[in-house]
Write a protein that holds these residues in place. Structure first.
Motif, PDB file in Angstrom:
ATOM      1  N   UNK A 295       0.820  -1.211   0.000  1.00 27.07           N
ATOM      2  CA  UNK A 295       0.000   0.000   0.000  1.00 27.07           C
ATOM      3  C   UNK A 295       0.855   1.263   0.000  1.00 27.07           C
ATOM      4  N   UNK A 296       2.078   1.176   0.488  1.00 28.32           N
ATOM      5  CA  UNK A 296       2.952   2.348   0.509  1.00 28.32           C
ATOM      6  C   UNK A 296       3.239   2.848  -0.910  1.00 28.32           C
ATOM      7  N   UNK A 297       3.747   1.980  -1.822  1.00 24.05           N
ATOM      8  CA  UNK A 297       3.936   2.480  -3.196  1.00 24.05           C
ATOM      9  C   UNK A 297       2.623   2.706  -3.928  1.00 24.05           C
ATOM     10  N   UNK A 298       1.609   1.853  -3.657  1.00 20.14           N
ATOM     11  CA  UNK A 298       0.333   1.990  -4.377  1.00 20.14           C
ATOM     12  C   UNK A 298      -0.356   3.316  -4.060  1.00 20.14           C
ATOM     13  N   UNK A 299      -0.612   3.563  -2.782  1.00 19.57           N
ATOM     14  CA  UNK A 299      -1.294   4.803  -2.401  1.00 19.57           C
ATOM     15  C   UNK A 299      -0.413   6.017  -2.672  1.00 19.57           C
ATOM     16  N   UNK A 300       0.886   5.877  -2.370  1.00 22.21           N
ATOM     17  CA  UNK A 300       1.800   6.995  -2.592  1.00 22.21           C
ATOM     18  C   UNK A 300       1.831   7.422  -4.045  1.00 22.21           C
ATOM     19  N   UNK A 301       2.022   6.455  -4.952  1.00 21.52           N
ATOM     20  CA  UNK A 301       2.103   6.776  -6.374  1.00 21.52           C
ATOM     21  C   UNK A 301       0.755   7.196  -6.952  1.00 21.52           C
ATOM     22  N   UNK A 302      -0.340   6.606  -6.453  1.00 21.83           N
ATOM     23  CA  UNK A 302      -1.670   6.971  -6.958  1.00 21.83           C
ATOM     24  C   UNK A 302      -1.990   8.428  -6.650  1.00 21.83           C
ATOM     25  N   UNK A 303      -1.891   8.804  -5.370  1.00 24.07           N
ATOM     26  CA  UNK A 303      -2.175  10.188  -4.991  1.00 24.07           C
ATOM     27  C   UNK A 303      -1.165  11.147  -5.620  1.00 24.07           C
ATOM     28  N   UNK A 304       0.101  10.738  -5.642  1.00 24.11           N
ATOM     29  CA  UNK A 304       1.150  11.579  -6.223  1.00 24.11           C
ATOM     30  C   UNK A 304       0.866  11.861  -7.698  1.00 24.11           C
ATOM     31  N   UNK A 305       0.537  10.807  -8.457  1.00 26.10           N
ATOM     32  CA  UNK A 305       0.284  10.962  -9.895  1.00 26.10           C
ATOM     33  C   UNK A 305      -0.926  11.847 -10.145  1.00 26.10           C
ATOM     34  N   UNK A 306      -2.009  11.598  -9.394  1.00 34.58           N
ATOM     35  CA  UNK A 306      -3.238  12.374  -9.597  1.00 34.58           C
ATOM     36  C   UNK A 306      -3.017  13.855  -9.262  1.00 34.58           C
ATOM     37  N   UNK A 307      -2.383  14.127  -8.122  1.00 28.31           N
ATOM     38  CA  UNK A 307      -2.127  15.509  -7.729  1.00 28.31           C
ATOM     39  C   UNK A 307      -1.176  16.201  -8.699  1.00 28.31           C
ATOM     40  N   UNK A 308      -0.176  15.472  -9.173  1.00 23.18           N
ATOM     41  CA  UNK A 308       0.793  16.036 -10.118  1.00 23.18           C
ATOM     42  C   UNK A 308       0.129  16.384 -11.440  1.00 23.18           C
ATOM     43  N   UNK A 309      -0.713  15.480 -11.954  1.00 25.73           N
ATOM     44  CA  UNK A 309      -1.397  15.739 -13.222  1.00 25.73           C
ATOM     45  C   UNK A 309      -2.344  16.934 -13.098  1.00 25.73           C
ATOM     46  N   UNK A 310      -3.025  17.051 -11.961  1.00 22.71           N
ATOM     47  CA  UNK A 310      -3.901  18.216 -11.754  1.00 22.71           C
ATOM     48  C   UNK A 310      -3.076  19.508 -11.717  1.00 22.71           C
ATOM     49  N   UNK A 311      -1.906  19.462 -11.082  1.00 24.35           N
ATOM     50  CA  UNK A 311      -1.041  20.644 -11.003  1.00 24.35           C
ATOM     51  C   UNK A 311      -0.548  21.049 -12.394  1.00 24.35           C
ATOM     52  N   UNK A 312      -0.080  20.060 -13.163  1.00 22.64           N
ATOM     53  CA  UNK A 312       0.404  20.346 -14.520  1.00 22.64           C
ATOM     54  C   UNK A 312      -0.725  20.876 -15.396  1.00 22.64           C
ATOM     55  N   UNK A 313      -1.911  20.314 -15.224  1.00 17.05           N
ATOM     56  CA  UNK A 313      -3.065  20.765 -15.997  1.00 17.05           C
ATOM     57  C   UNK A 313      -3.385  22.232 -15.696  1.00 17.05           C
TER      58      UNK A 313
END
Length: 326
Positions: A199-217
């Protein structure tokens, strides 16, 4: 409550006004409302997403815990045979256990993520703004770990109900009772370690990717809020990356959780991995069902993130309009 306020107003002398709440009280009320909104939005997000992909999720678990070779054709055959033999609703068998688990899990995870973002934002001086990459990853990992630790026995029950015939366990409580009597209470936490490691890489990467894509958008489009289909796409990417990174540990977790009903005696993470690899190989064993997860995971995560964001926006608008519960 309304009559109390009216009585208080009636007792005031002409020209007097009701005292406004102090700034600390106002901040406390605002924070409490934010936590409740996050809990409700997270619970709804988890319920909608998991129900949408429940048949695929059940099929994936059945392949994960067996030595049968996985393919899209075999997965379709399994779904079709289940439908013919047990009926359409049987495809959602175990979904009640999933809801019992996923509603508190998603509520805690999303709420914890918002709180960790707030705490880390205050610590790093980014309060109210998007966190830098490392704290962004840390916030997601901590949120997933918190939720998994508090709801793990429910995940065990869900896995058992997904891979057993309905005659074996009649309901969720029956699963708890039988496991406790026949296998011991410790069995409810079998597979806990690979769950946390996964869950550490799963949740970490999931939230990280979603937040990053929203920021770039936001930076490239000039719009603070993405459209719904854009949120779905960002969530799909987040689910694809997060689940691919943690998938082998997910297989190990399922094998350890269902060992009591499949005839195996999986004891440790490395021992389970060795046995899977020796019997089925690396790709066909540790990554069995991953292609289905590439279909199911992005859909579920996309729906989950989108539902959470849109529910949060709706609740804020309702409060601003004065319709929110007081």
């Amino acid at each position: 409550m309304g009559s109390g306020i009216q009585e208080q107003r009636a007792s005031l002398k002409q020209g007097e006004v009701l005292p406004l709440p102090s700034s600390s009280q106002s901040e406390g009320m605002k924070h409490t409302r934010s936590v409740l909104n996050s809990l409700f939005s997270g619970a709804l997000a988890g319920a909608v997403a998991k129900t949408a992909v429940a048949p695929l999720d059940r099929t994936k678990i059945i392949f994960q815990v067996s030595s049968a070779r996985f393919s899209a054709k075999e997965a379709y055959r399994l779904i079709y045979r289940t439908y013919l033999k047990e009926g359409f609703l049987s495809l959602w068998r175990g979904n009640s256990a999933t809801m019992v688990r996923v509603i508190p899990y998603a509520a805690i995870q999303f709420c914890a993520h918002e709180q960790y973002k707030r705490l880390l934002g205050g610590y790093y001086g980014f309060q109210g703004r998007t966190l830098p990459p490392v704290p962004r990853l840390l916030a997601g990992s901590l949120a997933g770990t918190t939720a998994a630790m508090l709801t793990y026995p429910l995940d065990m029950v869900r896995a058992r109900m997904a891979v057993t015939p309905k005659e074996m366990y009649s309901n969720i409580l029956h699963v708890f009772v039988r496991i406790s009597r026949e296998e011991g209470m410790k069995t409810l936490y079998r597979g806990f370690t690979p769950t946390i490691l996964g869950v550490v890489p799963y949740a970490g990467l999931s939230f990280f990717t979603y937040e990053t894509l929203k920021k770039l958008h936001a930076e490239h489009s000039g719009r603070l809020q993405p459209y719904s289909y854009e949120r779905l796409a960002f969530g799909a990417c987040a689910g694809l990356i997060g689940q691919s990174a943690s998938y082998p540990l997910d297989v190990v977790r399922r094998r350890m959780q269902t060992a009591g009903v499949t005839g195996h005696t999986y004891g440790t993470i490395l021992g389970t991995m060795r046995e899977i690899v020796s019997e089925e190989g690396v790709i066909r064993g540790l990554y069995k069902g991953l292609s289905m997860n590439w279909v199911k995971g992005p859909i579920a995560v996309g729906i989950s993130f989108t539902t959470f964001d849109l529910t949060q926006i709706l609740l804020k608008k309702l409060h601003q309009m004065g319709y929110a519960a007081r």
